[in-house]
Scaffold this active site. Structure first.
Site, PDB file in Angstrom:
ATOM      1  N   LYS A   1      -4.394   0.968 -11.729  1.00  0.00           N
ATOM      2  CA  LYS A   1      -5.004  -0.271 -11.223  1.00  0.00           C
ATOM      3  C   LYS A   1      -5.418  -1.089 -12.448  1.00  0.00           C
ATOM      4  CE  LYS A   1      -7.965  -1.589  -7.349  1.00  0.00           C
ATOM      5  NZ  LYS A   1      -7.121  -2.583  -6.741  1.00  0.00           N
TER       6      LYS A   1
ATOM      7  N   ARG B   1     -10.349   7.349  -9.573  1.00  0.00           N
ATOM      8  CA  ARG B   1      -9.128   6.554  -9.839  1.00  0.00           C
ATOM      9  C   ARG B   1      -9.317   5.685 -11.084  1.00  0.00           C
ATOM     10  NH1 ARG B   1      -6.794   3.053  -4.993  1.00  0.00           N
ATOM     11  NH2 ARG B   1      -8.531   1.706  -5.579  1.00  0.00           N
TER      12      ARG B   1
ATOM     13  N   GLU C   1       4.412  -2.172  -1.087  1.00  0.00           N
ATOM     14  CA  GLU C   1       3.022  -2.367  -0.660  1.00  0.00           C
ATOM     15  C   GLU C   1       2.726  -3.847  -0.549  1.00  0.00           C
ATOM     16  OE1 GLU C   1       0.250  -0.827  -3.586  1.00  0.00           O
ATOM     17  OE2 GLU C   1       1.564  -1.389  -5.221  1.00  0.00           O
TER      18      GLU C   1
HETATM   19  N1  PLP Z   1      -2.230  -1.795  -3.212  1.00  0.00           N
HETATM   20  C1  PLP Z   1      -2.646  -2.741  -4.075  1.00  0.00           C
HETATM   21  C2  PLP Z   1      -1.651  -3.409  -4.962  1.00  0.00           C
HETATM   22  C3  PLP Z   1      -4.002  -3.099  -4.146  1.00  0.00           C
HETATM   23  O1  PLP Z   1      -4.407  -4.037  -5.003  1.00  0.00           O
HETATM   24  C4  PLP Z   1      -4.926  -2.466  -3.270  1.00  0.00           C
HETATM   25  C5  PLP Z   1      -6.362  -2.795  -3.305  1.00  0.00           C
HETATM   26  O2  PLP Z   1      -6.803  -3.676  -3.971  1.00  0.00           O
HETATM   27  C6  PLP Z   1      -4.459  -1.498  -2.387  1.00  0.00           C
HETATM   28  C7  PLP Z   1      -3.099  -1.161  -2.389  1.00  0.00           C
HETATM   29  C8  PLP Z   1      -5.408  -0.767  -1.462  1.00  0.00           C
HETATM   30  O3  PLP Z   1      -6.154   0.171  -2.183  1.00  0.00           O
HETATM   31  P1  PLP Z   1      -7.587   0.690  -1.719  1.00  0.00           P
HETATM   32  O4  PLP Z   1      -7.409   1.217  -0.331  1.00  0.00           O
HETATM   33  O5  PLP Z   1      -7.924   1.750  -2.687  1.00  0.00           O
HETATM   34  O6  PLP Z   1      -8.506  -0.481  -1.741  1.00  0.00           O
END
Ligand code: PLP
Length: 285
Positions: A149, A50, A182
């Protein structure tokens, strides 16, 4: 703590970046948050993949191979004698004169910050957390795709400020059209009549590593999982709700906007998924 900074390990007090670093000037970069359980970084390859996708989407050419990043993450654990830890891997576009042009930015800054971490207090899992739907909308993919991200986290920070103002633990953000998107740092799931529902990626969310694992676990248990857009009214009428993230794992939500979810206790499907998830973290390589 020793910080990985551009291939060297530096005591945290000496780990400094330039005032001309674009991560500082513009939030111009990408990051990952990873977690190690007993010395093993959980789904390390997925996070590194990612990171590469995020970097590629914003035209940063990463200075190391995927293998090198993995080695650097493991070395960071070893240098700090950590086994249960949080690892924050950041890559900025590097230094430039102030100005938006990315011409000549060919030396990304790579930083890994480790911290001892062995999970949130268990009472959060036993009783569930309070969440709230915040007014700050998730930035739409046509503006800046949430699947990147990016270090530019102001959208989420504004939502987090609101969340704290209303004394909730996690803020649930809607997208511009009013669909549930989210959490500020998590993905959101609901359960109704034994069926799990979570916003589809098309709503404009991060493709969470934990989200994907949990979807697979649930489907493996023959539980139907539907990925589709839904409005917040479905949150309030759900039998169960939970959030997922690398840090939180599978965390039950028992109230949203001060409305009780289900019977106000973590639901059976949420508890089962947390158990299955923890089994994976205990055997993961
Ligand atoms: N959504 C957002 C905005 C996030 O910042 C995160 C994790 O930091 C997630 C979802 C969850 O992602 P992951 O399961 O890859 O940690």
């Amino acid at each position: 703590m020793l910080i990985f900074l551009n291939s060297s390990f530096v005591p945290e007090g000496d780990a400094k970046v330039s005032i001309f670093d674009r991560g500082f000037l513009y939030g111009d970069g990408v990051f990952e948050t990873l977690r190690a359980y007993r010395g093993i970084i959980f789904h390390c390859n997925d996070h590194i993949d990612r990171l590469f996708q995020s970097a590629n989407a914003i035209y940063i050419t990463l200075p190391f191979t995927k293998e090198y990043f993995k080695e650097a993450l493991y070395r960071t654990l070893q240098e700090n004698n950590l086994r249960d830890a949080y690892l924050r891997l950041s890559v900025t576009r590097g230094e430039s004169e102030p100005g938006l042009d990315i011409e000549g930015c060919s030396h990304p800054t790579v930083i890994i910050i480790p911290k001892a971490f062995s999970g949130y207090p268990e009472d959060r899992y036993a009783h569930g957390i309070k969440a709230a739907v915040v007014n700050t909308r998730r930035i739409p993919p046509s503006v800046l795709d949430p699947k990147i991200k990016s270090l530019n986290f102001l959208n989420n920070i504004m939502a987090k400020i609101e969340t704290k103002d209303i004394a909730a633990s996690e803020g649930i953000m809607l997208n511009i059209e009013g669909y549930v998107a989210e959490g500020t740092v998590s993905n959101v799931f609901i359960v109704k009549d034994g069926v799990i529902k979570t916003p589809s990626l098309s709503v404009g969310i991060l493709n969470g590593v934990t989200r994907s694992i949990v979807i697979d676990l649930a489907r493996g248990n023959n539980t139907l999982v539907i990925e589709q857009p839904f409005y917040p009214d479905e949150l309030y009428t759900a039998d169960e709700c939970f959030i997922t993230s690398t840090i939180a794992e599978v965390l039950p939500v028992t109230s949203i906007d001060n409305k009780q979810i289900g019977n106000g206790q973590p639901g059976e499907i949420s508890k089962q998924l947390l158990k299955s998830f923890r089994l994976l973290t205990s055997i993961s390589i």
